[in-house]
Each structure stands twice: as structure tokens, then as C-alpha cells.
Design an enzyme around this catalytic site. Structure first.
Site, PDB file in Angstrom:
ATOM      1  N   ASP A   1       0.836  -1.199   0.000  1.00  0.00           N
ATOM      2  CA  ASP A   1       0.000   0.000   0.000  1.00  0.00           C
ATOM      3  C   ASP A   1       0.879   1.260   0.000  1.00  0.00           C
ATOM      4  OD1 ASP A   1      -2.329   1.475   0.120  1.00  0.00           O
ATOM      5  OD2 ASP A   1      -3.091   0.514   1.938  1.00  0.00           O
TER       6      ASP A   1
ATOM      7  N   ASP B   1     -10.838   1.983  -3.489  1.00  0.00           N
ATOM      8  CA  ASP B   1     -11.490   1.482  -2.275  1.00  0.00           C
ATOM      9  C   ASP B   1     -13.001   1.474  -2.458  1.00  0.00           C
ATOM     10  OD1 ASP B   1      -9.224   0.956  -0.877  1.00  0.00           O
ATOM     11  OD2 ASP B   1      -9.301   2.737   0.395  1.00  0.00           O
TER      12      ASP B   1
HETATM   13  C1  DGJ Z   1      -5.940   1.695   1.867  1.00  0.00           C
HETATM   14  C2  DGJ Z   1      -6.296   0.522   1.006  1.00  0.00           C
HETATM   15  O1  DGJ Z   1      -6.819   0.948  -0.212  1.00  0.00           O
HETATM   16  C3  DGJ Z   1      -7.280  -0.369   1.765  1.00  0.00           C
HETATM   17  O2  DGJ Z   1      -7.647  -1.442   0.954  1.00  0.00           O
HETATM   18  C4  DGJ Z   1      -6.665  -0.833   3.061  1.00  0.00           C
HETATM   19  O3  DGJ Z   1      -5.595  -1.680   2.794  1.00  0.00           O
HETATM   20  C5  DGJ Z   1      -6.217   0.369   3.869  1.00  0.00           C
HETATM   21  N1  DGJ Z   1      -5.382   1.245   3.110  1.00  0.00           N
HETATM   22  C6  DGJ Z   1      -5.477  -0.089   5.098  1.00  0.00           C
HETATM   23  O4  DGJ Z   1      -4.956   0.954   5.807  1.00  0.00           O
END
Ligand code: DGJ
Length: 731
Positions: free
Chosen positions: A475, A543
Site C-alpha cells: 500500500d 477502495d
Molecule cells: C488503503 C487501502 O486501499 C485499503 O484497501 C486498506 O488496505 C487500507 N489502506 C489499510 O490501511
């Protein structure tokens, strides 16, 4: 067949490498199977682009192309330069701008020679060597032609042997020239949870610039990918389109300039913003690659070209396999422990996925990661949540019958962390400025080799201690504020060196773990580009997993990125039923981020069956060709299909995206990509338990010709908001 065609294409393209030319002129034709980019070198050795478009039937006729529709007087002869140098006679947006060692701020670039060689099966690389007549300053223009895929990968290499360093102010990867009557640019914009919104606009005289200055997340506001349609707005199966994308995860700039002669100039590369690069004598600066494909049969062909190229040449295991997974992010957020996770492993097994992915929140002790305000950088298991460590979890998952994967965000640091306390000099920030946080965190200084080792070590340690751990989600949730490195002697190298540092780390990881599946994530789809996708098997588009929103988001990513690399998860976002969300997630690499134990009996039965069905169709979705049939921007529904190479199997997805009275598929939809001469049996998949499919009630067999001429109505309406149909050859 392929084995025969490729060497033949290479041979053809090599034999025409010199071609015949008018006295004093040299024509360099960079050809793929259907397209050509032609560079004309005039008698003064100026390299100019005189053709981007279809390949000519007779290679000798490239030598007849001259001014190429410049349509009037070009004061400088440089409007269509193959790499426009600034400071001497250029009047327009340059591709390169430098200050020589003696302070001279001008550049002239003349052709020296070119060479061409096969560099892989179906790939021919042409290099054009340019030099400043007054200075020992050289540029190589590299063009890798992927013959069958009609894709060109272009980059530049800059070097000099002047007495002292030269400052590069601008150093584009590519500079193209495309004459047409009208230009329609489709670019994309977005933000968190609203990625990839398209805008199509005519380009008028002057400059239009796409760029990012966020440092780490090129895709967040303004992705580095675009389409330019020539003469008429872009259509799916008609018209001339250039699709382009810059393979760079940091600051980029793509400039479109309609020049005084109404021709389109295009300069794509690293963003010159705050990035003057000091190049020492004898050193080289290689730009990232700009990737593009030309199609005269619309956006559909352009996308399929890029997909085929990406699967075959760019994305790790692009023609291979992927793992379905259950992720705990939305099921638990930071609130979990070993018992909870062990239950989730069993849920994953019950559901039928391949892997369990443990997300954020598993690390940090002095400052536990119980929310997003602490612990990034402290990559040790939190002893309260996970007293027996990751090894125990991996084992528990395996005992439950599924693989185990883990989330990391190793480029980042929380101000509240032991790492920050120990190594404040590893953090990008300015000593005399307030710290600004993006999601409460700062970015580590990946230009520092010690930090590169640390970041590499985060994943390497996990993998060394847990060799059967099977998946990494990487991430990246922050942009770069106060862009300054305490250890980099050249402040204006930071943005470039950051990305290079990141790629060095990724390169080391890929070398050591070539088969490890890795997801590229950036707080949703903040980082989706073919620079990073050299190392990642897949990416997280957004997301936002609301099924309805995802129809649009995935539709837009599909212009550039193949389904096998697109991670789509079924979650509780949005108001669509689970069938709709599952059907949408199946158009890529399916995963789940739900509480399985909260599914009712039918939902669970449906999901278990859907995963079995997915096993049967995933080969077509992952490795087949995508055909977009009905655009959600133009109708009540979205409809698209994937067809395998053998053309004996296809999967067709349709979704209702508007809810108005009588909205739906009122007429048959014409299919694409089938073999007209074969017969196909149509069967509905993902039929919800307790419902019946009228389509499956009677045998439905049609010829490819019929389906592509007359079509078939999948009967999408307010009672059937999503429909998945399988077409199998019927003999
Ligand atoms: C952002 C990501 O897009 C999510 O899927 C998740 O992993 C969160 N970060 C976790 O902090």
C-alpha cells in the site's frame, strides 16, 4: 502459427531498416504488424516525425513521405521534431531543455545514425542517435516495437562528455507529431474512491497538460493514461485513436500542443516541476518509457493491444494464474486478534477462496497500530493481537486449508513510531517547516540507499521467516509534502530519485521472489501505472467497491489495463445485491472483503457456487480479449464480453445502471469477437438460488454471425439487474 509469423515480421522489418530515400533524406520506419511511426531525417540531419498511423503496404513508399501534412509554413522546421530541443530555434513546447557545462542554455540535436535489432521474440528495437553539433552532448531515442501487439515503447537516454555537469531541465520520454483535422482527448481525473472519471474534450490551439506533482501517487488526481481520437470523437470500433500511458509512478507531464499549423504535438515524460537534474560527464540519464498504440478501428482495438502487450511482456505472470482471496480490512479494520483471524481462515475456506489476506493493523508495539495514527515503520507483530507471531497465523491458515498473505506499507512512517524516533533523517520533510501529513503519515526517503535496504528488508524479513506466505499487498497512502531529503545532495533530484529508489527495491524483491503475487495498492487506486506494474501481478483500482460505481471505474481502467491485473472485491459497499456485486467482481480478479458469517443461507450458497463458476470462466476473463459492447455513459446498461483466443468460449456481463421506468436491455445487443462460422450455445451463469433463468429453460444456439449481426437480448431489467452469460462453441 505464431512461431512462423513472428520471425517473418522481424525479417520484414529488418530488411526495410534502411529503405531508399530521396537524396539527402533518410526515412526510419518503426513498424509493427499494422502500424508505423516514420522518422524523416532531412539533408541538414534534423530528425522529424512524418507519420504515426497505419503501416504502408509497400515499405519502399515510406521514402515518399515528406513534410507530411504540415499544412503550411513551419518557421523553424522543428514543429515536428522527433525530440524538440529548447533554446536555439525552437518556438514551441520542447521535449528537452538543458544548460551546458559552460552555461549555454541552448541545445541543437542532429541525427548521427540509427540501428535496429531484434531484442526478443516479436520485439524489434530501433535506436536513433542524435548529437549537438557544438557540444559533446548526445541523445538516444529508443523505440521498442512489439510487432503483434502494435505497441511501441519509447524512451530516451541522455549523456555527455562536457567538462563539467550539465543541468537537464526537461527530459521527455517521447515526442510525437500527429496531423489531423480535429483532436479529441480523453483523459481521466479522480480522487480517493472516485478514480478514473473520463472527460473527452476537443483540443484547440495551444497547450493542454496532464500532470501530477504528488510524488508517489501518479494515478490519484490525474492518471498518466489517455486516448486521443483523430478527426472525430473516439468510438469503440471505429476511427483513429492513439492510446498512451507513461510507465512512471511519480511526477509526470504529458503535454498536447496543437501547433500554429493545427497539427498535434505530444511530449510525454517525467514532470520537469522542481526536478532539474544535474548530469555529470560520462553518466547517463535514462527516461522512463512512454507506451502507445495506434488503432484505426477505435478504442476497442487500442485496449486489446495494450492488454495483450501487458499480459505478455509487462505484468509478472501476466499470462499465468492468480489467487482468489478473502481480505479482512472491511470485516475487522484494526480490531482483530488470533482467535478472530483463525475463524476468518475457516470462513475463507468455507467460501472457497484460495487465500486469506491480513490487512493493516498487525504491527507496532510501543505504538500499536490500532488506528491509522501510529506504527508505520515498526514492522514487528503486535504482541497483544498476535502473541504467537505471523508464523503461527500462516500455519493456522494452512491448517484451515488456505494460503496466507499480508498487507504492508513499507515506504511510509508514522510520526508516532519507533522508526521516526530512531531515524528522523530517513523521513522526507523540511527541518524549518511544519510537518504536513497525508493520512497521518510521512514518506520515507527512498533516495537514501539505507532506507532502500530497510524497505526491502520489511518484505524480505517477512518472507524469510515465513517462506510459505503467499501474497503481499503493498500500500502507499501518502503523497510527498515538504519534498526534501536530508541526505540527497541534489534537492531537485528528489522526485526522480524517489521513484528510482522504489524501483530498485522492487527489482531486488522480484529477483529474489519472482513468483510471489503482489498487489499494487495506494489508498485505493492512487498508483496504477506500467512503471510499477513491471513488479506487481495486480492492482487495486479503488477502495470504492460499490457494485454500481465499480462498473464505471473498471470500465475506465479497462482502456489500458487487462482484467487479470484488476483486483475486484465483493464488499458491503453500496446498495446492490450480492449477485450484482459478485458479477461485477468477476470481470477481473475476484476477491472478498465481507463478514462471511453474516451472509444468509442463500447469499452463502450463491457465493460458494459463484467461486466454482469463476474457476470455469477465469481463463477467458484473465487471458481473453475484452470487447466493450454497451457503454454505461450512453445507455441504461453496461455490457462487455471476453472471448478466448480459440474463440470457442466467451463470457458476457451486462448490468443495469439506471433505474428509470422500463430501463433495461430493450433490444438485442450485438456481440463482438466471435467466429461468425461457428455455433455458440448460450447459458446463464450465477443464477441466484431460488430464481430461474428463462434463458436456460430452452437450448439457445446461434451462429457467431447471427450473434454479431442481429444480437441477443440478455434481458437486463429492474428485476434482473445483472446478467452473466457464457457462450461455448456448440459442435
Ligand atoms: C488503503 C487501502 O486501499 C485499503 O484497501 C486498506 O488496505 C487500507 N489502506 C489499510 O490501511
Amino acid at each position: 502459427m505464431l512461431r512462423l509469423v513472428v520471425p517473418l515480421l522481424i525479417l520484414l522489418s529488418l530488411t526495410m531498416s534502411v529503405g531508399w530515400s530521396a537524396p539527402g533524406d533518410i526515412h526510419i520506419a518503426i513498424e509493427t504488424k499494422r502500424t508505423a511511426l516514420v522518422i524523416l531525417v532531412d539533408k541538414d540531419q534534423n530528425p522529424t516525425v512524418v507519420h504515426v498511423g497505419p503501416k504502408l503496404d509497400r515499405a519502399d513508399e515510406y521514402a515518399k513521405i515528406s513534410g507530411n501534412g504540415k499544412r503550411g509554413e513551419d518557421y523553424t522546421g522543428l514543429y515536428n521534431s522527433a525530440y524538440t530541443p529548447a533554446g536555439s530555434r525552437n518556438l514551441l513546447e520542447p521535449a528537452i531543455q538543458v544548460t551546458h557545462a559552460d552555461g549555454n542554455p541552448s541545445l541543437d540535436l542532429r541525427y548521427v545514425r540509427h540501428e535496429r535489432k531484434p531484442v526478443g521474440e516479436g520485439i524489434v528495437e530501433t535506436t536513433v542517435f542524435l548529437k549537438d553539433p557544438q557540444y559533446p552532448f548526445e541523445v538516444e531515442l529508443h523505440y521498442k516495437a512489439y510487432l503483434l501487439e502494435d505497441v511501441i515503447e519509447q524512451w530516451s537516454v541522455i549523456r555527455h562528455t562536457e567538462k563539467n555537469s550539465v543541468v537537464l531541465h526537461k527530459y521527455a520520454s517521447a515526442n510525437l507529431y500527429i496531423p489531423a483535422q480535429h483532436y479529441y482527448l480523453t483523459h481521466f481525473h479522480g480522487d480517493w474512491a472516485q478514480e478514473m472519471n473520463p472527460v473527452e474534450e476537443p483540443l484547440t490551439e495551444g497547450l493542454k497538460v496532464l500532470d501530477t506533482k504528488l510524488g508517489t501517487r501518479a494515478d490519484l488526481f490525474q492518471p498518466p493514461s489517455f486516448l486521443v481520437a483523430l478527426n472525430q470523437p473516439a468510438e469503440e470500433d471505429k476511427g483513429e485513436v492513439v492510446a498512451g500511458t507513461l510507465a512512471w509512478s511519480g511526477n509526470y507531464q504529458i503535454a498536447f500542443e496543437v501547433d500554429p499549423l493545427h497539427n498535434l504535438r505530444l511530449m510525454a515524460g517525467i514532470n520537469p516541476y522542481a526536478s532539474a537534474y544535474t548530469l555529470a560527464p560520462g553518466k547517463e540519464f535514462a527516461t522512463p518509457a512512454f507506451l502507445y498504440t495506434y488503432s484505426n478501428t477505435g478504442k476497442g482495438t487500442a485496449s486489446r493491444n495494450l492488454h495483450r502487450w501487458a499480459r505478455k511482456f509487462r505484468i509478472p505472470q501476466g499470462e499465468g494464474n492468480r489467487l482468489t482471496l478473502l481480505n479482512n480490512w472491511e470485516a475487522t479494520y484494526f480490531d482483530f486478534n488470533e482467535e478472530k483471524l483463525t475463524e476468518l481462515f475457516k470462513d475463507g475456506k468455507k467460501l472457497g477462496v484460495d487465500l486469506f489476506l491480513l490487512d493493516d493493523g498487525w504491527f507496532g508495539n510501543k505504538y500499536p497500530r490500532n488506528n491509522d495514527r501510529a506504527a508505520l515503520g515498526d514492522w514487528q507483530e503486535n504482541v497483544k493481537k498476535l502473541p504467537h507471531g505471523l508464523g503461527y497465523l500462516v500455519k493456522q491458515a494452512e491448517e484451515a486449508g488456505i494460503k496466507f498473505g499480508i498487507w504492508v506499507e513499507p515506504e511510509m512512517v508514522s510520526p508516532k513510531s519507533e522508526l521516526y524516533e530512531k531515524h528522523a533523517d530517513w523521513v522526507l520533510k523540511l527541518p524549518n517547516r511544519q510537518e504536513y501529513y497525508f493520512r497521518n503519515q510521512l514518506v520515507l526517503d527512498l533516495t537514501n540507499p539505507k532506507v532502500q535496504d530497510f524497505v526491502y528488508g520489511v518484505v524480505d524479513d517477512i518472507m524469510t521467516k515465513n517462506p510459505t506466505l503467499s501474497y503481499i499487498k503493498w500500500d502507499c497512502n501518502a503523497v510527498i509534502y515538504n519534498a526534501f531529503s536530508a541526505t540527497n545532495p541534489n534537492p531537485s533530484h528528489l522526485y526522480v530519485d524517489y521513484v528510482r529508489g522504489l524501483y530498485k527495491v522492487m527489482e531486488r524483491l522480484r529477483t529474489k521472489y519472482p513468483a510471489l503475487p503482489m498487489m499494487l495498492c495506494s489508498g485505493g487506486g492512487g498508483r496504477v501505472d506500467y512503471g510499477a506494474l513491471r513488479y506487481f501481478t495486480e492492482f487495486w483500482p479503488s477502495d470504492n467497491t460499490d457494485g454500481l460505481e465499480r462498473v464505471f471505474i473498471q470500465w475506465n481502467y479497462s482502456y489500458f489495463f487487462p482484467a487479470i491485473a484488476t483486483c475486484n472485491h465483493v464488499t458491503d459497499w453500496g446498495k446492490q445485491p450480492i449477485k450484482f456485486r459478485t458479477d461485477v467482481a468477476m470481470m477481473g480478479k475476484i476477491g472478498y472483503d465481507i463478514v462471511v458469517s453474516k451472509l444468509d443461507e442463500k447469499e452463502l450458497e450463491f457465493s460458494q457456487q459463484a467461486l466454482k463458476t469463476y474457476d470455469q470462466i477465469k481463463d477467458v476473463v484473465w487471458h481473453g480479449d475484452l470487447f466493450r459492447l454497451v457503454s454505461p455513459y450512453e445507455a441504461d446498461l453496461a455490457s462487455l464480453m471476453y472471448v478466448n483466443d480459440a474463440k470457442d468460449k466467451a463470457v458476457w456481463f451486462s448490468y443495469l445502471i439506471k433505474n428509470r421506468y422500463r430501463a433495461g436491455s430493450v433490444a438485442p445487443i450485438r456481440l463482438k469477437g466471435l467466429d461468425p462460422a461457428r455455433n455458440y450455445a448460450i447459458r446463464e451463469l450465477n443464477v441466484y438460488p431460488g430464481t430461474k433463468s428463462a434463458i436456460n429453460a430452452t437450448p439457445q444456439v446461434y451462429s457467431g454471425n447471427y450473434l454479431m449481426t442481429i444480437g441477443f437480448n440478455p434481458t437486463v431489467d429492474t428485476r434482473r439487474t445483472s446478467v452473466v452469460l457464457e457462450l461455448s462453441e456448440s459442435k
